[in-house]
Design a protein around this motif. Structure first.
Motif, PDB file in Angstrom:
ATOM      1  N   LEU A  36     -10.834   3.003  -6.840  1.00 61.96           N
ATOM      2  CA  LEU A  36     -11.022   1.647  -6.308  1.00 61.96           C
ATOM      3  C   LEU A  36     -12.034   0.853  -7.136  1.00 61.96           C
ATOM      4  CD1 LEU A  36     -11.064   2.303  -2.455  1.00 61.96           C
ATOM      5  CD2 LEU A  36      -9.154   1.548  -3.882  1.00 61.96           C
ATOM      6  N   GLN A  37     -11.708  -0.430  -7.305  1.00 60.38           N
ATOM      7  CA  GLN A  37     -12.607  -1.339  -8.018  1.00 60.38           C
ATOM      8  C   GLN A  37     -12.682  -2.654  -7.245  1.00 60.38           C
ATOM      9  OE1 GLN A  37     -11.781  -1.747 -12.188  1.00 60.38           O
ATOM     10  NE2 GLN A  37     -12.964  -3.626 -12.386  1.00 60.38           N
ATOM     11  N   GLN A  93      -9.198  -1.876   0.439  1.00 60.22           N
ATOM     12  CA  GLN A  93     -10.125  -2.129   1.546  1.00 60.22           C
ATOM     13  C   GLN A  93     -10.736  -3.521   1.370  1.00 60.22           C
ATOM     14  OE1 GLN A  93     -13.088   0.979   2.034  1.00 60.22           O
ATOM     15  NE2 GLN A  93     -11.746   2.460   0.994  1.00 60.22           N
ATOM     16  N   THR A  94     -10.738  -4.316   2.438  1.00 58.71           N
ATOM     17  CA  THR A  94     -11.423  -5.604   2.431  1.00 58.71           C
ATOM     18  C   THR A  94     -12.840  -5.374   2.913  1.00 58.71           C
ATOM     19  OG1 THR A  94      -9.386  -6.840   2.842  1.00 58.71           O
ATOM     20  CG2 THR A  94     -11.476  -7.955   3.341  1.00 58.71           C
ATOM     21  N   VAL A 127     -12.240 -16.629   0.207  1.00 55.44           N
ATOM     22  CA  VAL A 127     -12.240 -15.500  -0.726  1.00 55.44           C
ATOM     23  C   VAL A 127     -12.370 -14.188   0.047  1.00 55.44           C
ATOM     24  CG1 VAL A 127     -13.391 -14.436  -2.718  1.00 55.44           C
ATOM     25  CG2 VAL A 127     -13.303 -16.935  -2.508  1.00 55.44           C
ATOM     26  N   LYS A 128     -11.553 -13.215  -0.371  1.00 59.30           N
ATOM     27  CA  LYS A 128     -11.683 -11.854   0.144  1.00 59.30           C
ATOM     28  C   LYS A 128     -12.203 -10.963  -0.976  1.00 59.30           C
ATOM     29  CE  LYS A 128      -8.008 -11.800   3.637  1.00 59.30           C
ATOM     30  NZ  LYS A 128      -6.755 -11.110   4.058  1.00 59.30           N
ATOM     31  N   VAL A 129     -13.211 -10.168  -0.656  1.00 64.39           N
ATOM     32  CA  VAL A 129     -13.701  -9.170  -1.606  1.00 64.39           C
ATOM     33  C   VAL A 129     -13.043  -7.853  -1.231  1.00 64.39           C
ATOM     34  CG1 VAL A 129     -15.697  -8.003  -2.584  1.00 64.39           C
ATOM     35  CG2 VAL A 129     -15.892 -10.387  -1.807  1.00 64.39           C
ATOM     36  N   GLY A 168       0.820  -1.208   0.000  1.00 64.44           N
ATOM     37  CA  GLY A 168       0.000   0.000   0.000  1.00 64.44           C
ATOM     38  C   GLY A 168       0.853   1.256   0.000  1.00 64.44           C
ATOM     39  N   SER A 169       1.965   1.259   0.764  1.00 64.29           N
ATOM     40  CA  SER A 169       2.853   2.415   0.826  1.00 64.29           C
ATOM     41  C   SER A 169       3.541   2.659  -0.507  1.00 64.29           C
ATOM     42  CB  SER A 169       3.915   2.194   1.918  1.00 64.29           C
ATOM     43  OG  SER A 169       3.300   2.069   3.180  1.00 64.29           O
ATOM     44  N   ILE A 170       3.963   1.580  -1.163  1.00 63.75           N
ATOM     45  CA  ILE A 170       4.628   1.700  -2.459  1.00 63.75           C
ATOM     46  C   ILE A 170       3.682   2.315  -3.482  1.00 63.75           C
ATOM     47  CG2 ILE A 170       5.639   0.399  -4.369  1.00 63.75           C
ATOM     48  CD1 ILE A 170       6.683  -1.583  -2.289  1.00 63.75           C
ATOM     49  N   LEU A 171       2.427   1.791  -3.500  1.00 60.83           N
ATOM     50  CA  LEU A 171       1.441   2.313  -4.439  1.00 60.83           C
ATOM     51  C   LEU A 171       1.122   3.771  -4.134  1.00 60.83           C
ATOM     52  CD1 LEU A 171      -0.963  -0.753  -4.675  1.00 60.83           C
ATOM     53  CD2 LEU A 171       0.577   0.092  -6.453  1.00 60.83           C
ATOM     54  N   ALA A 172       1.066   4.086  -2.841  1.00 62.10           N
ATOM     55  CA  ALA A 172       0.773   5.465  -2.449  1.00 62.10           C
ATOM     56  C   ALA A 172       1.859   6.409  -2.931  1.00 62.10           C
ATOM     57  CB  ALA A 172       0.619   5.551  -0.935  1.00 62.10           C
TER      58      ALA A 172
END
Length: 276
Positions: free
Chosen positions: A47-48, A17-18, A31-33, A2-6
């Motif tokens: 976000l998608q 976000q989960t 499964v995680k949505v 997340g930090s790298i993408l930020a």
């Protein structure tokens, strides 16, 4: 991550976000949505929703590929049948649906042939018997034999139809210095040896020389354990005179003899009384 993408997307980045978790009954996975950022394009950083861990799409794709493979197999079997079967063009379209019996006895034969095709399998312990269809010219022996073969092809078995006169002509041509096919007798017979179901039509017509006849029965010997369908206009005595008693005995082995039309139609294993 997340930090790298930020750091890459700056203020446009929205952290993953989960939003749900569940056990998928389809693929048996946890499964995680999650809401994950889009990495490029006009909506970059937005976000998608993604399902992480679910393999159902993979299974659906695998099933689709498997169905495509099976469909291609069927197409290949029919293409091989069309390209290699030695038959006249006017009978290539023969099926059970367009066979029209003119007598009740022909109707019985049609039903028996449909049952033979339906039950056809090469599973261990269930080897089909050979089938000999005999009777006068023009009552549908060839039509029914091709109809059986087409049903068997749909089961993804291999099959070929050969008209004996055409086959003998091909064999004779291999001995001619003018033949440019490049085929030998061995090539022709080898192609037919391993076929799951072979139909030999018009057995007895233009039987050929003793050498030709010998090659035909070498083919039959090589196919021990694999079913063959024969059609003939000859009765038993005529057949024995044409091919000899030894070869006739080889035809009779493990063969159902069926009269396509006549007063005494029966569906039995080898029964010479019916073939007289």
């Amino acid at each position: 991550m997340g930090s790298i993408l930020a750091s890459l997307y700056g203020t446009e980045f929205k952290r993953p976000q989960t939003i749900a978790e569940y056990f998928c009954e389809g693929c048996q996975n946890h499964v995680k949505v999650q809401l994950l950022p889009i990495l490029g394009g006009a909506n970059k950083g937005q976000l998608q929703e993604f399902k992480i861990g679910c393999k159902c799409p993979d299974k659906a794709l695998a099933l689709e590929i498997e169905e495509d493979v099976e469909r291609l197999k069927k197409q290949r079997y029919f293409r091989y049948f069309d390209q290699n079967s030695l038959m006249n063009n006017d009978i290539k379209d023969a099926t059970f649906e367009n066979y029209k019996p003119t007598t009740s006895l022909q109707e019985d034969v049609k039903e028996f042939c449909m049952l033979y095709a339906e039950k056809f399998t090469l599973d261990a312990g269930q080897l089909p018997k050979n089938l000999l269809l005999h009777g006068d010219t023009g009552i549908g022996k060839t039509h029914l034999a091709i109809a059986i073969l087409k049903v068997v092809l749909k089961k993804q078995y291999s099959g070929l139809f050969i008209s004996l006169p055409i086959l003998l002509t091909m064999i004779k041509n291999t001995y001619s210095k003018h033949d440019d096919s490049g085929l030998t007798v061995v090539d022709i017979l080898k192609k037919m040896k391993d076929i799951d179901l072979l139909v030999i039509d018009d057995l007895g017509a233009e039987a050929g020389s003793n050498h030709d006849i010998q090659k035909i029965f070498e083919l039959l010997d090589s196919r021990l354990g694999k079913p063959t369908i024969f059609t003939t206009n000859l009765n038993y005595n005529e057949f024995s005179e044409t091919f000899g008693k030894r070869n006739t005995s080889r035809i009779l082995k493990n063969t159902i003899i069926t009269k396509v039309d006549g007063e005494d139609y029966r569906k039995k294993d080898v029964n010479l009384e019916e073939w007289l």
